[in-house]
Design a protein around this motif. Structure first.
Motif, short mmCIF file in Angstrom:
data_model
loop_
_atom_site.label_atom_id
_atom_site.label_comp_id
_atom_site.label_asym_id
_atom_site.label_seq_id
_atom_site.Cartn_x
_atom_site.Cartn_y
_atom_site.Cartn_z
N ALA A 1 -10.33 15.15 -1.24
CA ALA A 1 -10.71 14.03 -0.39
C ALA A 1 -12.03 13.41 -0.84
O ALA A 1 -12.21 12.19 -0.78
N ASN A 2 -12.94 14.25 -1.31
CA ASN A 2 -14.25 13.76 -1.78
C ASN A 2 -14.67 14.58 -3.00
O ASN A 2 -15.37 15.57 -2.88
N PRO A 3 -14.22 14.18 -4.19
CA PRO A 3 -14.52 14.96 -5.41
C PRO A 3 -16.00 15.12 -5.71
O PRO A 3 -16.37 16.01 -6.48
N ASP A 4 -16.85 14.28 -5.12
CA ASP A 4 -18.28 14.37 -5.41
C ASP A 4 -18.98 15.44 -4.58
O ASP A 4 -20.16 15.72 -4.81
N LEU A 5 -18.29 16.04 -3.62
CA LEU A 5 -18.89 17.11 -2.83
C LEU A 5 -19.17 18.34 -3.71
O LEU A 5 -18.40 18.66 -4.60
N ASP A 6 -20.27 19.01 -3.43
CA ASP A 6 -20.60 20.27 -4.08
C ASP A 6 -20.05 21.38 -3.18
O ASP A 6 -20.63 21.70 -2.15
N VAL A 7 -18.91 21.95 -3.57
CA VAL A 7 -18.18 22.88 -2.70
C VAL A 7 -18.44 24.32 -3.13
O VAL A 7 -18.27 24.68 -4.30
N TRP A 8 -18.81 25.15 -2.14
CA TRP A 8 -18.99 26.59 -2.33
C TRP A 8 -18.00 27.29 -1.40
O TRP A 8 -17.97 27.02 -0.20
N LEU A 9 -17.22 28.19 -1.94
CA LEU A 9 -16.26 28.96 -1.16
C LEU A 9 -16.78 30.39 -1.03
O LEU A 9 -17.13 31.01 -2.03
N VAL A 10 -16.82 30.90 0.19
CA VAL A 10 -17.33 32.24 0.45
C VAL A 10 -16.21 33.08 1.04
O VAL A 10 -15.59 32.70 2.04
N THR A 11 -15.95 34.23 0.43
CA THR A 11 -14.86 35.08 0.91
C THR A 11 -15.21 36.54 0.63
O THR A 11 -16.25 36.84 0.04
N GLY A 12 -14.37 37.44 1.09
CA GLY A 12 -14.56 38.87 0.86
C GLY A 12 -13.36 39.47 0.16
O GLY A 12 -12.36 38.79 -0.08
N ASP A 13 -13.44 40.76 -0.15
CA ASP A 13 -12.35 41.39 -0.87
C ASP A 13 -11.08 41.46 -0.02
O ASP A 13 -9.97 41.37 -0.55
N GLY A 14 -11.21 41.59 1.30
CA GLY A 14 -10.04 41.60 2.15
C GLY A 14 -9.52 40.20 2.40
O GLY A 14 -8.34 39.91 2.21
N ASP A 15 -10.40 39.29 2.77
CA ASP A 15 -10.03 37.90 3.06
C ASP A 15 -9.45 37.22 1.82
O ASP A 15 -8.44 36.52 1.90
N GLY A 16 -10.07 37.44 0.67
CA GLY A 16 -9.69 36.71 -0.53
C GLY A 16 -8.58 37.33 -1.35
O GLY A 16 -7.88 36.63 -2.08
N LEU A 17 -8.38 38.64 -1.24
CA LEU A 17 -7.42 39.30 -2.12
C LEU A 17 -6.24 39.93 -1.38
O LEU A 17 -5.30 40.40 -2.01
N SER A 18 -6.29 39.94 -0.03
CA SER A 18 -5.16 40.49 0.71
C SER A 18 -4.39 39.34 1.33
O SER A 18 -3.53 38.74 0.68
N ILE A 19 -4.71 38.94 2.55
CA ILE A 19 -3.98 37.84 3.19
C ILE A 19 -4.17 36.53 2.43
O ILE A 19 -3.31 35.67 2.44
N GLY A 20 -5.30 36.40 1.73
CA GLY A 20 -5.57 35.16 0.99
C GLY A 20 -5.32 35.24 -0.49
O GLY A 20 -5.71 34.34 -1.24
N GLY A 21 -4.65 36.29 -0.95
CA GLY A 21 -4.47 36.46 -2.38
C GLY A 21 -3.73 35.32 -3.04
O GLY A 21 -4.09 34.87 -4.14
N ASN A 22 -2.67 34.81 -2.37
CA ASN A 22 -1.91 33.73 -3.00
C ASN A 22 -2.73 32.44 -3.03
O ASN A 22 -2.67 31.67 -4.00
#
Length: 348
Positions: free
Chosen positions: A87-108
């Motif tokens: 939506a806004n390619p000029d935004l400086d985006v930082w994504l913060v996650t954990g090993d459970g959030d990012g690799l279990s339910i959010g792995g895909n």
């Protein structure tokens, strides 16, 4: 996409008025300060920066950054971050996650944001446990980990976040740990990378997995257990006070890595590898090195940019709309249409 306009800020400009609420001694405090100190050095603008998180201890991060933020749902932060970037390619985006959030339910979702190469910085806090939900074993927990969900010890083989990222097609993979003085350098390199920059940050959970990373992160003797990688520099490690005395070389017979005795004077004779951050094969070997016989590989393991997803989408849009005039009414009337007549009182 425009290049970021740099401005002058201080650490205070990135701090919110919210009380930082993690467990006393949690490694998240150190990571938060590392980020807040790094962003002014990069010349980032708080009004053009957004932190997006999922669910977990790490996902409280947006509350403590004086930027735009979005605390999303479990595992779906990559999808929301992708939408924000499109939506806004000029935004400086930082994504913060954990090993459970990012690799279990959010792995895909993590897989797809990496393979698509959406331009953002992804910080995965790895404490090898589910902290927010009271200490259950996570995808990265070591075999034998005892927890409420594995009371006699986990039998799962743990996931390797950096290896997962490389396998998913990430073009930047870095590693650091919460209290390391070198973590800001990894964050800076990730920010400079154009594309999805994945940073695994080992983080001490003081309550449910205390000191699990002391085998390589404890200050005493750390030089012998940490290999800090720098592009174009030999892979040497050891006690910096007494001199680096070991290196990583290629075992040409078995196409594997090995530890050799080496110094800053004779490393070439010893066959020590020079770190090439664009070499994907060596990066895979570095992240898979078994700790114990080998040191923990830290720093920028892989950095080889390619065109970003949002740039490709913008180019596709430009080509498909070139020479055309937008006409919503015409679009709605195109194809199979019909007219509904009669009144509400008419029988069906």
């Amino acid at each position: 996409m425009n290049e970021m306009t740099k401005i002058e800020t201080t650490l205070k400009d990135w701090e919110t008025d919210q009380e930082v609420r993690w467990c006393p001694g949690c490694g998240d405090y150190a990571i938060l300060k590392a980020v807040q100190r790094t962003l002014p050095q990069l010349g980032c603008d708080p009004s053009n920066t957004v932190f997006i998180s999922g669910i977990g201890c790490s996902s409280r991060f947006p509350y403590y950054m004086e930027t735009y933020g979005f605390h999303t749902i479990h595992g779906r932060a990559p999808a929301l971050a992708t939408g924000a970037k499109l939506a806004n390619p000029d935004l400086d985006v930082w994504l913060v996650t954990g090993d459970g959030d990012g690799l279990s339910i959010g792995g895909n979702h993590m897989l797809h944001v990496l393979r698509r190469n959406v331009n953002m910085q992804i910080m995965l806090f790895n404490n090898e446990i589910y902290g927010l939900t009271k200490g259950q074993y996570s995808p990265t927990s070591r075999e034998g980990t005892k927890s409420p969900s594995t009371p006699v010890g986990s039998v799962d083989r743990p996931a390797n976040p950096a290896s997962f990222a490389l396998g998913a097609g990430a073009r930047f993979v870095g590693r650091g740990f919460d209290v390391s003085k070198n973590l800001p350098d990894v964050l800076k390199a990730a920010h400079a990378h154009q594309g999805a920059a994945f940073i695994e940050i080992f983080q001490n959970c003081i309550v449910y997995n205390k000191d699990v990373f002391d085998d390589f992160a404890a200050p005493k003797g750390a030089g012998d257990r940490q290999l800090w990688l720098e592009h174009g520099k030999p892979m040497l490690f050891g006690d910096p006070k007494t001199g680096l005395d070991k290196g990583i070389a290629l075992d040409r017979d078995g196409l594997a890595l090995k530890v050799v005795d080496a110094t800053e004077e004779n490393w070439e004779e010893a066959g020590v590898l020079v770190h090439d951050a664009t070499n994907r094969v060596i990066a895979h070997m570095l992240v898979e090195m078994p700790f114990g016989p080998f040191p923990m590989a830290l720093g920028v393991l892989y950095d080889d940019p390619r065109p970003t997803f949002e740039a490709s989408v913008a180019e596709e849009r430009a080509k498909s709309t070139a020479g055309k005039t937008a006409n919503l009414a015409k679009l709605l009337g195109t194809g199979q249409t019909w007219t509904v007549s009669g009144t509400a009182q008419d029988p069906v």
